[in-house]
Design a protein around this motif. Structure first.
Motif, PDB file in Angstrom:
ATOM      1  N   HIS A 106       0.797  -1.227   0.000  1.00  0.00           N
ATOM      2  CA  HIS A 106       0.000   0.000   0.000  1.00  0.00           C
ATOM      3  C   HIS A 106       0.832   1.280   0.000  1.00  0.00           C
ATOM      4  O   HIS A 106       0.299   2.370   0.181  1.00  0.00           O
ATOM      5  CB  HIS A 106      -0.985  -0.040   1.162  1.00  0.00           C
ATOM      6  N   PRO A 108       3.335   3.754  -2.288  1.00  0.00           N
ATOM      7  CA  PRO A 108       3.698   3.989  -3.697  1.00  0.00           C
ATOM      8  C   PRO A 108       5.131   3.540  -3.981  1.00  0.00           C
ATOM      9  O   PRO A 108       6.022   3.684  -3.153  1.00  0.00           O
ATOM     10  CB  PRO A 108       3.570   5.501  -3.859  1.00  0.00           C
ATOM     11  N   HIS A 112       7.010   4.117  -9.832  1.00  0.00           N
ATOM     12  CA  HIS A 112       5.678   4.314 -10.392  1.00  0.00           C
ATOM     13  C   HIS A 112       4.859   5.169  -9.437  1.00  0.00           C
ATOM     14  O   HIS A 112       5.131   5.225  -8.253  1.00  0.00           O
ATOM     15  CB  HIS A 112       4.969   2.972 -10.595  1.00  0.00           C
ATOM     16  N   LYS A 113       3.832   5.798  -9.972  1.00  0.00           N
ATOM     17  CA  LYS A 113       2.937   6.570  -9.115  1.00  0.00           C
ATOM     18  C   LYS A 113       1.972   5.669  -8.366  1.00  0.00           C
ATOM     19  O   LYS A 113       1.466   6.028  -7.319  1.00  0.00           O
ATOM     20  CB  LYS A 113       2.151   7.577  -9.957  1.00  0.00           C
ATOM     21  N   GLU A 114       1.722   4.495  -8.925  1.00  0.00           N
ATOM     22  CA  GLU A 114       0.769   3.577  -8.326  1.00  0.00           C
ATOM     23  C   GLU A 114       1.371   2.788  -7.168  1.00  0.00           C
ATOM     24  O   GLU A 114       2.565   2.522  -7.137  1.00  0.00           O
ATOM     25  CB  GLU A 114       0.272   2.564  -9.369  1.00  0.00           C
ATOM     26  N   LYS A 115       0.489   2.400  -6.274  1.00  0.00           N
ATOM     27  CA  LYS A 115       0.874   1.481  -5.207  1.00  0.00           C
ATOM     28  C   LYS A 115       0.839   0.073  -5.791  1.00  0.00           C
ATOM     29  O   LYS A 115      -0.004  -0.222  -6.655  1.00  0.00           O
ATOM     30  CB  LYS A 115      -0.120   1.574  -4.052  1.00  0.00           C
ATOM     31  N   GLU A 118      -2.519  -1.610  -6.245  1.00  0.00           N
ATOM     32  CA  GLU A 118      -3.416  -1.181  -7.319  1.00  0.00           C
ATOM     33  C   GLU A 118      -3.249  -2.019  -8.584  1.00  0.00           C
ATOM     34  O   GLU A 118      -4.079  -1.936  -9.488  1.00  0.00           O
ATOM     35  CB  GLU A 118      -3.201   0.306  -7.621  1.00  0.00           C
ATOM     36  N   LEU A 119      -2.211  -2.824  -8.642  1.00  0.00           N
ATOM     37  CA  LEU A 119      -1.982  -3.671  -9.815  1.00  0.00           C
ATOM     38  C   LEU A 119      -2.540  -5.078  -9.634  1.00  0.00           C
ATOM     39  O   LEU A 119      -2.501  -5.881 -10.565  1.00  0.00           O
ATOM     40  CB  LEU A 119      -0.478  -3.755 -10.108  1.00  0.00           C
TER      41      LEU A 119
END
Length: 142
Positions: A106, A108, A112-115, A118-119
């Protein structure tokens, strides 16, 4: 129970599912994954049933219906669930606990900007996170 035994208990809980590699996962998913595995994994992963169902693109009621009707998950759903289980087994081994692994998921990524969490809604995204864990095992920054 010490932490090592707790990790062994998680690994042992899912050892008969065929999680050693993607080919085993596909074969296991095609044989059929019982909905009870969904609930066991949600509990072990410290994830709500709703969150896990969302990752699998299912409604929690669908899982409940399949359990009461004694129907297995569809192969695609089962494969995704097995990949998630394999990922969490690997994550717990690497980070020492499910809590630490969930914490890492959880945050980032610096790349990448995503955690990472989130993938996890696709099998391919789950594979990407598994690849990142493998790089961490070998000392690469991710």
């Amino acid at each position: 129970m010490n932490q090592t035994k707790a990790m062994d208990a998680v690994r042992k809980k899912f050892k008969n599912l065929g999680l050693k590699n993607n080919l085993e996962i596909v074969y296991s998913a095609r044989k059929g994954i019982k909905p009870t595995i969904f609930y066991s994994f949600a509990d072990v992963a410290k994830m709500t049933e709703q969150n896990l169902a969302d990752l699998l693109h299912l409604h929690p009621r669908t899982i409940q219906n399949r359990r009461s009707q004694q129907k297995n998950l569809d192969p695609v759903e089962g494969e995704h669930l097995l990949k998630l289980i394999a990922l969490f087994v690997k994550g717990e081994e690497l980070f020492g606990s499910i809590d630490e692994f969930n914490s890492w998921l959880h945050k980032p990524s610096w790349q990448h900007k995503e955690k990472p969490s989130e993938l996890l809604s696709t099998p391919g995204g789950t594979d990407l996170i598994a690849d990142e864990l493998e790089r961490l095992v070998h000392g690469y920054a991710v």
